[in-house]
Design an enzyme around this catalytic site. Structure first.
Site, PDB file in Angstrom:
ATOM      1  N   GLU A 243       0.826  -1.201   0.000  1.00  8.40           N
ATOM      2  CA  GLU A 243       0.000   0.000   0.000  1.00  8.40           C
ATOM      3  C   GLU A 243       0.874   1.271   0.000  1.00  8.40           C
ATOM      4  O   GLU A 243       0.653   2.189  -0.791  1.00  8.40           O
ATOM      5  CB  GLU A 243      -0.884  -0.043   1.247  1.00  8.40           C
ATOM      6  CG  GLU A 243      -1.926   1.031   1.303  1.00  8.40           C
ATOM      7  CD  GLU A 243      -2.609   1.031   2.668  1.00  8.40           C
ATOM      8  OE1 GLU A 243      -2.501   0.043   3.418  1.00  8.40           O
ATOM      9  OE2 GLU A 243      -3.240   2.060   2.983  1.00  8.40           O
ATOM     10  N   GLU A 262      10.521  -2.944  -2.451  1.00  4.27           N
ATOM     11  CA  GLU A 262      10.471  -4.316  -1.971  1.00  4.27           C
ATOM     12  C   GLU A 262       9.281  -4.370  -1.040  1.00  4.27           C
ATOM     13  O   GLU A 262       9.314  -3.820   0.056  1.00  4.27           O
ATOM     14  CB  GLU A 262      11.796  -4.658  -1.265  1.00  4.27           C
ATOM     15  CG  GLU A 262      12.088  -6.136  -1.248  1.00  4.27           C
ATOM     16  CD  GLU A 262      11.517  -6.808  -0.029  1.00  4.27           C
ATOM     17  OE1 GLU A 262      10.333  -7.183  -0.093  1.00  4.27           O
ATOM     18  OE2 GLU A 262      12.229  -6.938   0.958  1.00  4.27           O
ATOM     19  N   CYS A 296       8.458 -10.344   4.935  1.00  7.99           N
ATOM     20  CA  CYS A 296       7.701 -10.149   3.701  1.00  7.99           C
ATOM     21  C   CYS A 296       7.703 -11.411   2.846  1.00  7.99           C
ATOM     22  O   CYS A 296       6.763 -11.669   2.111  1.00  7.99           O
ATOM     23  CB  CYS A 296       8.251  -8.967   2.927  1.00  7.99           C
ATOM     24  SG  CYS A 296      10.039  -8.969   2.855  1.00  7.99           S
ATOM     25  N   GLU A 393      -1.663 -10.334   3.356  1.00  2.00           N
ATOM     26  CA  GLU A 393      -0.435 -10.535   4.115  1.00  2.00           C
ATOM     27  C   GLU A 393      -0.738 -10.262   5.588  1.00  2.00           C
ATOM     28  O   GLU A 393      -1.091  -9.145   5.969  1.00  2.00           O
ATOM     29  CB  GLU A 393       0.639  -9.568   3.609  1.00  2.00           C
ATOM     30  CG  GLU A 393       1.975  -9.786   4.274  1.00  2.00           C
ATOM     31  CD  GLU A 393       3.068  -8.893   3.705  1.00  2.00           C
ATOM     32  OE1 GLU A 393       2.796  -7.730   3.401  1.00  2.00           O
ATOM     33  OE2 GLU A 393       4.200  -9.388   3.564  1.00  2.00           O
TER      34      GLU A 393
END
Lengths: 484, 288
Positions: A243, A262, A296, A393
């Site tokens: 975002e 990233e 991540c 996520e």
């Protein structure tokens, strides 16, 4: 639902001493080689394992960022840019050595500020950070051999914004390649984990790094925005959420700034029926519970072949039952604290949604400390690809389990995401591994392993996990103007 | 001098290996550099652009999965087939761009040679851009370039053939599939190139050519969730920033437009291939 797995024997406490670390009552910004006051309202940074306020840290305003960028520009033009490349490399070697010398101090400070287990900060974050500087130091005087043309040029001033999950390591991933390629930097650490970056500033001073080459401006989102949007920044590098990545890409649109991103991930970890189950279970645990799942590239979607589903889940639950959740400074701790109250709330919310949408939640019986931010390792079974816990996520210790029957189905499900950062494959069949690795749309594929990192190995995403690579020869391209 | 009345061509789109008219039914008048009527060319619509993206996505697995050798041969074949239409291309480029015969010939020669150049790249990229990574542990670790996916290309507005080939060929050489919006005022060489592609073993859908207006189609391609990258070279200067912002919504790989149209005869290097390549790194334990 919880199980009543008991550890076979009890561990005595094995706390790492925090006496090696001295935390000042307050910290300023590191600009032009000096610590200076910030103009904004200072932030408090807390130990997420105890909610103890560790210290107060300055907030940089756009005026502070402007001072930092001017210092970086001056250093780029007067000292760092004109310096002999071999000497730039020597400074980076110095920094690598200083990080090694002060490794324990960095590890303890990182665990205090971030909540990650000392075992990880000591064995992963800090050694890898030093390795990144050591690796890139060697590149500084060999850039003409990097395959980017005969005379690659630095971009100028790099504005870098990094996340809270690997505070020092992400700093190293950003700062080391930028400096090795002749750029100067203004770095904004995450608001909840600024302390190792500030200790790194002290390392820069010990290394006699010329003033202005590295500037560290602490603060929250507004400070980051000021860095990204500053007119005299030539390069923006960001690690964080998709975002925020979108908003940064919008902000640099129409400028000449170079951008690497990233961003988030929702990696599939695929276990085939011919996999070594015990190794795979270790890899699943490493994939999702490493760093509390604040990764991540975490293997947050377990895709397990239907025929071995029950066996894998039983074995996984048994293994998770032995994980120790608690004091990050205890050397036996496997899972530390969630980094912030805000992140804990998000993990709880998405887990509750998982249950509400029909997935089955499993958590081991484990006592959580009374104070601090904690979330037990969690496995959701009966997850459908449409569930939010299969798509969003979570960035926490929450595993979603899905099944597949054929390799094609595994690939289709693995790729059924807007992300594309990483993936895992577990199989004893080499040709199958290579075929699946080829078909997965992800930047890093771990086969019969997971969550491995190395400065020589390019890391970065496909699709909405971002663009650009960090590490290896590929990572240099993000900081150089190619002449071919 | 023959008094035979010429058979004129209907200029259509090239989408999914076929030559449809615009679903909108729209056409626009195209003239040569002196203002003489050349034809009514299809004006592609938003729906045509979306159809083209579907075709490009459908063609991606096969094209990206083809061997590099095969892709190289197909791109070389494009050069061969173009060579056979050399005279036609020279006439069309000359008419479109107002070039003298020798200048048009030079542009066509360079365009054909550019296909040959990129054809030779397909099976070298992995060696040049890939790596074996000496990680500090018992792992075999390698990195390879892979195509980003579907790439939207807003082709140059001035250089109707050499410019078009210069932006399209690198997208194909790297294994991507393409949705191209041609030069608005000079689309006819692009239409002919579509006919070449259709007869050069380029699988249908790998290249989709939309004649029409980059200003109109740009926003839809920039925001389309199934487009992975966009080359804004031919975007109108006044809109390029807006297109780049739209592209940010899905983290597209973006090639920004140059301040002025570049000299397409210059050596392109890798600069037009690397923007639409990803790097995939694979790890496997050794001896464990």
């Amino acid at each position: 639902m919880t199980s009543s797995t008991r550890a076979p024997f009890e561990y005595a406490p094995a706390p790492e001493s925090r006496s090696i670390v001295t935390i000042a009552p307050s910290y300023g910004l590191f600009v032009d080689g000096e610590f200076v006051d910030g103009s904004g309202e200072p932030l408090k940074t807390v130990n997420p394992a105890t909610e103890e306020v560790l210290t107060e840290v300055a907030t940089g305003t756009s005026a502070d960022v402007d001072r930092a960028v001017r210092a970086a520009r001056k250093a780029f033009e007067k000292t760092w840019g004109p310096m002999r490349p071999a000497d730039r490399g020597k400074y980076l070697f110095r920094i690598a050595r200083l990080l090694q010398e002060r490794a324990r101090e960095f590890a303890v400070l990182e665990s205090l500020d971030n909540g990650k287990p000392i075992r990880e900060s000591r064995d992963v974050d800090v050694p890898l950070a030093a390795a990144h500087f050591f690796y890139h130091a060697g590149w500084a005087d060999k850039l003409e051999h990097a395959g980017l043309g005969p005379d690659p040029r630095p971009l100028g001033v790099a504005g870098q914004v990094i996340p809270w999950n690997f505070p020092l390591l992400m700093l190293a991933w950003k700062v080391a390649p930028a400096l090795a390629t002749g750029n100067t930097v203004v770095l904004k650490p995450a608001e909840t984990t600024p302390l190792t970056a500030l200790l790194f500033a002290e390392v820069c001073r010990q290394a006699d790094l010329p003033p202005g080459v590295v500037n560290i401006v602490t603060g929250a989102g507004e400070t980051g925005r000021a860095v990204v949007e500053h007119e005299d920044v030539d390069k923006v590098a960001f690690t964080g959420s998709t975002e925020v990545g979108r908003s940064i890409a919008r902000a640099v649109a129409g400028t000449q700034k170079k951008l690497t991103l990233e961003l988030g991930g929702k990696a599939a970890n695929i276990v085939f029926d011919d996999a070594p189950i015990d190794q795979a279970v270790e890899g699943i645990v490493q994939g999702i519970f490493f760093n509390q799942g604040h990764v991540c590239c975490a293997g947050s979607r377990l895709l397990v072949q239907e025929s071995i589903h029950d066996e894998v889940i039983a074995s996984l639950q048994r293994r998770i039952g032995t994980l120790r959740v608690g004091d990050p400074l205890d050397k036996n701790t496997d899972i530390g604290a969630i980094n912030s109250a805000e992140q804990l709330a998000r993990i709880r919310e998405l887990s509750d949604i998982g249950e509400a949408e029909g997935a089955q939640r499993w958590q081991p019986a484990c006592e959580l400390p009374e104070r601090g931010y904690w979330f037990p390792p969690t496995v959701f079974t009966d997850v459908s690809p449409a569930h939010r816990i299969a798509r969003d996520e979570v960035f926490g210790p929450v595993l979603s389990v899905l099944t597949f029957r054929t390799p094609d189905e595994a690939v289709a499900k693995a790729n059924n995401t807007t992300y594309g950062l990483s993936a895992g494959i577990w199989s004893e069949k080499g040709s199958r591994i290579l075929k699946i690795a080829d078909q997965l749309r992800a930047g890093v594929v771990w086969a019969n392993t997971f969550n491995k990192f190395d400065p020589t190995s390019p890391f970065g995403g496909y699709k909405q996990s971002g663009y650009g690579r960090e590490g290896g020869r590929h990572g240099l391209a993000a900081y150089l103007e190619s002449t071919r | 001098m023959s008094d035979r009345l010429a058979v004129r061509k209907t200029y259509k789109l090239y989408v999914g290996g076929a030559f449809p008219r615009s679903e909108s039914g729209r056409t626009y008048e195209v003239t040569d550099a002196r203002g003489h009527f050349l034809g009514n060319v299809a004006r592609a619509s938003r729906k045509d652009a979306r159809d083209a993206v579907v075709a490009a996505r459908g063609a991606f697995a096969r094209w990206s999965g083809a061997t590099a050798y095969n892709r190289g041969q197909v791109l070389y074949r494009v050069a061969e087939v173009m060579e056979g239409r050399h005279v036609q291309f020279c006439e069309e480029v000359s008419a479109a761009e107002g070039l003298s015969g020798s200048k048009a010939r030079a542009a066509v020669d360079a365009a054909i040679d550019r296909w040959v150049w990129y054809a030779g790249w397909t099976d070298k990229l992995a060696a040049v851009l890939g790596s074996a990574n000496p990680v500090a542990g018992p792992y075999f670790d390698f990195s390879l370039p892979e195509p980003s996916g579907v790439v939207a290309v807003l082709a140059p507005q001035q250089s109707s053939l050499l410019g078009l080939v210069s932006v399209l060929a690198p997208v194909l050489a790297t294994g991507n599939t393409a949705v191209v919006v041609t030069s608005a005022e000079r689309p006819i060489p692009a239409v002919t190139l579509g006919e070449v592609l259709a007869t050069s073993d380029v699988p249908g859908g790998v290249v989709n050519l939309l004649t029409g207006d980059a200003e109109e189609l740009g926003p839809w391609l920039a925001e389309h969730a199934d487009v992975d990258g966009i080359d804004l070279t031919g975007a109108p200067a006044s809109r390029a920033m807006e297109f780049e912002r739209e592209a940010a919504g899905t983290i597209k790989r973006v090639v920004r437009p140059p301040a002025t149209e570049p000299d397409w005869t210059a050596d392109p290097g890798l600069s037009r291939m690397t923007p639409f390549l990803e790097t995939k790194t694979v790890w496997h334990p050794i001896g464990i």
